[in-house]
Structures are given as C-alpha cells and as structure tokens.
Design a protein around this motif. Structure first.
Motif, mmCIF file in Angstrom:
data_model
loop_
_atom_site.group_PDB
_atom_site.id
_atom_site.type_symbol
_atom_site.label_atom_id
_atom_site.label_comp_id
_atom_site.label_asym_id
_atom_site.label_seq_id
_atom_site.Cartn_x
_atom_site.Cartn_y
_atom_site.Cartn_z
ATOM 1 N N GLN A 181 0.846 -1.192 0.000
ATOM 2 C CA GLN A 181 0.000 0.000 0.000
ATOM 3 C C GLN A 181 0.879 1.238 0.000
ATOM 4 O O GLN A 181 1.970 1.236 0.548
ATOM 5 N N LEU A 219 -6.080 7.802 -12.164
ATOM 6 C CA LEU A 219 -5.221 8.534 -11.237
ATOM 7 C C LEU A 219 -4.603 9.703 -11.985
ATOM 8 O O LEU A 219 -3.991 9.511 -13.043
ATOM 9 N N ILE A 251 -3.428 3.847 -2.363
ATOM 10 C CA ILE A 251 -3.481 2.768 -3.349
ATOM 11 C C ILE A 251 -2.996 1.497 -2.687
ATOM 12 O O ILE A 251 -1.895 1.460 -2.127
ATOM 13 N N ARG A 302 -2.415 -2.722 -3.179
ATOM 14 C CA ARG A 302 -2.320 -3.829 -4.128
ATOM 15 C C ARG A 302 -3.079 -5.015 -3.551
ATOM 16 O O ARG A 302 -2.846 -5.419 -2.414
ATOM 17 N N LEU A 314 -4.690 -2.894 -8.505
ATOM 18 C CA LEU A 314 -4.479 -1.789 -7.578
ATOM 19 C C LEU A 314 -5.823 -1.132 -7.303
ATOM 20 O O LEU A 314 -6.548 -0.793 -8.240
ATOM 21 N N MET A 349 -7.931 2.008 -5.439
ATOM 22 C CA MET A 349 -7.756 3.381 -4.965
ATOM 23 C C MET A 349 -8.881 3.778 -4.021
ATOM 24 O O MET A 349 -10.050 3.491 -4.283
ATOM 25 N N LEU A 408 -7.605 0.747 -10.341
ATOM 26 C CA LEU A 408 -6.844 1.695 -11.163
ATOM 27 C C LEU A 408 -6.652 1.122 -12.555
ATOM 28 O O LEU A 408 -6.127 0.020 -12.714
#
Length: 151
Positions: free
Chosen positions: A10, A26, A57, A59, A64, A66, A94
């Motif tokens: 993160q 993003l 963000i 993982r 990913l 957000m 993302l």
C-alpha cells in the motif's frame, strides 16, 4: 499473499483520482498543475470522485485499488471556492494514470506504462488546462478498456 485481506502492499500518493464508468483514473502532476480542475471537469461529465490531493493505493493480488484517506474523503479543493463536499467512491480499480505536463509530446509512444507497487499501469500525458483535456482522458481510458476487452 498476507493475512490482511489479500493486500500485499500500500502507498499514498500526492494525486487526484476519479472513476469513469467504474474504472479508476489517477491524475498526477506538480502542485498547481490542474489535477483538481481536471477532476472537476470529469465529474461534470459524469465521473465520480475517489480522492483529491492524496490517494491511498493498495495492491490486492494483481490489481491496484484506490481509496481516499479517511480525513479527506468526499472533499474536493476548488481554487477560489475552497474545500467542497461531494459524493465519493472507494476501492476502485486503477486502470489509467494521467501525468499532467504543460507541453505533452504531440505523438507519444504507444502503450506507455508506469509501474506502481509492482504492477504495470497504462499511462498517458495531458495538458490539464487544454479545453479538451477531460475528453482526451475519457478517450484514453476507452482505448485502454478496449485493449483489455480484446485480450
């Protein structure tokens, strides 16, 4: 995979994020480059705010996600108006990174990517204050989603 619900990594970035038709975008750039302004124009066209100024963000497996930091969730800074409240989304995947620059290349290389938390994310460069920037952002995302669907 770790014990924290599949989150492997993160980070929090100085950026703004919106969701266009459920896909996360993003927006990165220097302070004052137009991140919030571009987000506002995208929101006016139907996008939803994820976060302004900072984006967390995380993982999760091969994607990913957000979200806004809790202290700024639903807040959007509008120059000359201040901080405004608006609806927001969290946990959005993302799909595109937009880098804001004053003079983007006229014909950039195809398939530009940025690696974030070990995952390749398609990216493009835009001039935020161009009248067509919001439309270009939508078109860039549309092209990426078409490529993903065609894979």
């Amino acid at each position: 995979m770790t014990d924290n619900a599949g989150v492997d990594d993160q980070t929090t970035l100085h950026a703004t994020a919106v969701a266009i038709s459920g896909s996360g975008v993003l927006i990165r750039g220097k302070s004052g480059s137009g991140k919030s302004d571009l987000a506002l124009r995208l929101i006016d066209r139907g996008a939803k705010l994820i976060s302004d100024d900072q984006v967390t963000i995380g993982r999760e497996d091969d994607q990913l996600l957000m979200s806004p930091p809790p202290t700024i969730a639903g807040k959007l800074e509008l120059r000359s108006l201040g901080i405004c409240e608006c609806e927001y989304l969290s946990g959005i995947a993302l799909r595109l990174i937009i880098e804001l620059k004053d003079q983007p290349e006229r014909f950039p290389m195809d398939n530009q990517v940025m690696i974030l938390l070990g995952i390749k994310v398609p990216c493009c460069t835009l001039a935020a204050m161009e009248t067509s920037a919001a439309i270009k952002a939508e078109w860039a995302l549309q092209r990426i989603m078409q490529r993903v669907a065609g894979s």
